[in-house]
Write a protein that holds these residues in place. Structure first.
Motif, mmCIF file in Angstrom:
data_model
loop_
_atom_site.group_PDB
_atom_site.id
_atom_site.type_symbol
_atom_site.label_atom_id
_atom_site.label_comp_id
_atom_site.label_asym_id
_atom_site.label_seq_id
_atom_site.Cartn_x
_atom_site.Cartn_y
_atom_site.Cartn_z
ATOM 1 N N GLU A 136 17.563 11.787 3.005
ATOM 2 C CA GLU A 136 17.350 10.893 1.861
ATOM 3 C C GLU A 136 16.987 11.728 0.631
ATOM 4 O OE1 GLU A 136 17.104 6.963 0.218
ATOM 5 O OE2 GLU A 136 17.716 7.590 2.230
ATOM 6 N N PHE A 137 16.129 12.711 0.827
ATOM 7 C CA PHE A 137 15.738 13.619 -0.251
ATOM 8 C C PHE A 137 16.948 14.417 -0.753
ATOM 9 C CE2 PHE A 137 14.175 17.951 -1.339
ATOM 10 C CZ PHE A 137 13.465 17.628 -2.484
ATOM 11 N N ALA A 181 0.818 -1.223 0.000
ATOM 12 C CA ALA A 181 0.000 0.000 0.000
ATOM 13 C C ALA A 181 0.851 1.272 0.000
ATOM 14 C CB ALA A 181 -0.929 0.001 1.211
ATOM 15 N N PHE A 182 2.107 1.178 0.415
ATOM 16 C CA PHE A 182 2.975 2.353 0.438
ATOM 17 C C PHE A 182 3.589 2.655 -0.933
ATOM 18 C CE2 PHE A 182 3.277 0.943 4.941
ATOM 19 C CZ PHE A 182 2.676 2.057 5.507
ATOM 20 N N LEU A 217 8.292 11.131 -3.815
ATOM 21 C CA LEU A 217 8.928 10.101 -3.000
ATOM 22 C C LEU A 217 9.149 10.596 -1.577
ATOM 23 C CD1 LEU A 217 10.254 7.371 -2.631
ATOM 24 C CD2 LEU A 217 12.330 8.275 -3.697
ATOM 25 N N ARG A 218 9.585 11.838 -1.438
ATOM 26 C CA ARG A 218 9.768 12.409 -0.102
ATOM 27 C C ARG A 218 8.447 12.409 0.676
ATOM 28 N NH1 ARG A 218 11.752 18.630 1.155
ATOM 29 N NH2 ARG A 218 12.749 18.211 3.174
ATOM 30 N N LYS A 219 7.372 12.814 0.018
ATOM 31 C CA LYS A 219 6.057 12.854 0.656
ATOM 32 C C LYS A 219 5.630 11.462 1.106
ATOM 33 C CE LYS A 219 1.200 13.854 -0.346
ATOM 34 N NZ LYS A 219 0.241 14.281 -1.404
ATOM 35 N N VAL A 248 12.534 2.112 -2.567
ATOM 36 C CA VAL A 248 12.561 2.574 -1.174
ATOM 37 C C VAL A 248 11.162 2.510 -0.562
ATOM 38 C CG1 VAL A 248 13.096 4.532 0.341
ATOM 39 C CG2 VAL A 248 14.542 4.060 -1.644
ATOM 40 N N CYS A 249 10.130 2.720 -1.388
ATOM 41 C CA CYS A 249 8.751 2.721 -0.881
ATOM 42 C C CYS A 249 8.322 1.357 -0.359
ATOM 43 C CB CYS A 249 7.792 3.166 -1.977
ATOM 44 S SG CYS A 249 7.955 4.892 -2.441
#
Length: 360
Positions: free
Chosen positions: A261-262, A181-182, A238-240, A193-194
């Motif tokens: 990471e961002f 779900a992520f 991706l950051r969000k 990464v997600c």
């Protein structure tokens, strides 16, 4: 039920898919199912997958409309049944003993575990492969050691504490199913990464094997080296998503690490803009300054625990500190000069020359 499901998302891989699949069917570990997900390929990839399935009854082919890499491997997870999942990208290949070697370290049963290994970067220009490893020491991590040495250091490092690719691993099925779900198919760079960050946060046991049986093919037209006009928006999304995931996981103490990471992802975006040749240099410099300002990269750079160790990273840090035309020009010269040089020694020479100019 097979012990391991190997999932291969396939798109536009007609030149590589045979080598990839035969490296899987030739594994010394035999208790496999192999799920090939043809993501609407426009070349012969799909029909080649069908031909390969006729050679080995363990192969199943799923044909779907094009939806991107993330949608393809998720479909593979849904169609598979193995206790462990192993992902291999269609232009890569694996050594004959890779799955056997990783499976020997697994405990099995309901254990939420990840067995992770190193990988080799295979350049197609005749250069020797280069080894990529996790920063964490090899061995088994559980309990407090897992929390302090892996989970709390998972994000925000120039060199990964543990490699966050979904490939070169055996992953307990529950860790993937619970965290799908992520994932967001709109994210095309850094998308692993997600899934892997929440999977590691949920893991009860992690094993880092100092072994490189995965061969990552570095192709000239890969996303990481061509111009990507959507990379900045990709990084923002991706950051969000990372921040949302950390809050839901009760890991708010890692939000600062997610910001770093961002920062490292934005190094890729700055290089993405610096290598452009379709607009004048003044426009490139203006765009680079805007990216640095909008993303607040100078503030993030101050929070780095140590300066970048990579030569190009140091040059970009120098540029971020004060992105005037001279510094942007030096960074661009280093990047484009390094791309022209053949071999690691030549690229290092270009970077050293630029660093001398910086400190002159």
């Amino acid at each position: 039920m097979p012990k391991v499901s190997v999932i291969v998302p396939v798109y536009g891989a007609e030149n590589y898919i045979v080598q990839c699949v035969r490296s899987i069917t030739g594994q010394t570990f035999r208790d496999l199912e192999i799920v090939l997900v043809d993501d609407g390929s426009k070349d012969r990839s799909g029909s080649i997958c069908d031909e390969l399935a006729e050679e080995d009854p363990r192969i199943r082919v799923i044909h779907k409309d094009n939806g991107g890499l993330t949608s393809a491997w998720i479909r593979g997870v849904q169609e598979s049944s193995g206790e462990y999942l192993c992902f291999v990208d269609s232009d890569d290949w694996i050594s004959q003993d890779m799955i056997d070697r990783l499976f020997r370290r697994a405990e099995g049963g309901a254990m939420r575990e990840i067995i992770s290994s190193d990988y080799l970067i295979e350049r197609m220009n005749g250069a020797a492969p280069s080894l990529s490893t996790s920063a964490a020491a090899p061995g088994e991590y559980t309990g407090e050691r897992l929390q302090k040495e892996i989970k709390d250091r998972l994000l925000g490092n120039e060199r990964r504490t543990v490699i966050l690719s979904r490939c070169m691993k055996l992953i307990a099925r529950s860790l993937i199913e619970k965290n799908i779900a992520f994932c967001d198919p709109r994210i095309r760079m850094g998308e692993d990464v997600c899934i892997m960050a929440p999977a590691f946060l949920d893991a009860q046991r992690v094993v880092i094997e100092r072994y490189a049986g995965y061969h990552y093919r570095l192709v000239d037209d890969s996303m990481a080296h061509g111009y990507d006009p959507g990379l900045y928006e990709n990084n923002l999304l991706l950051r969000k998503k990372l921040r949302e995931m950390l809050i839901k996981k009760g890991s708010g103490h890692l939000l600062a690490a997610a910001d770093l990471e961002f920062y490292w992802l934005m190094h890729l975006e700055l290089k993405n803009e610096l290598r452009r040749r379709d607009i004048p240099f003044k426009e490139i410099a203006s765009l680079v300054r805007k990216r640095i300002s909008d993303a607040r990269l100078r503030e993030l750079q101050i929070r780095l625990p140590v300066p970048p160790s990579d030569p190009m990273g140091r040059i970009l840090a120098f540029m971020i500190k004060r992105p005037d035309n001279i510094r942007v020009g030096l960074a661009r010269e280093a990047l484009l000069g390094g791309q022209k040089m053949r071999g690691a020694a030549g690229k290092r020479k270009i970077l050293r020359r630029t660093e001398k100019k910086i400190h002159a």
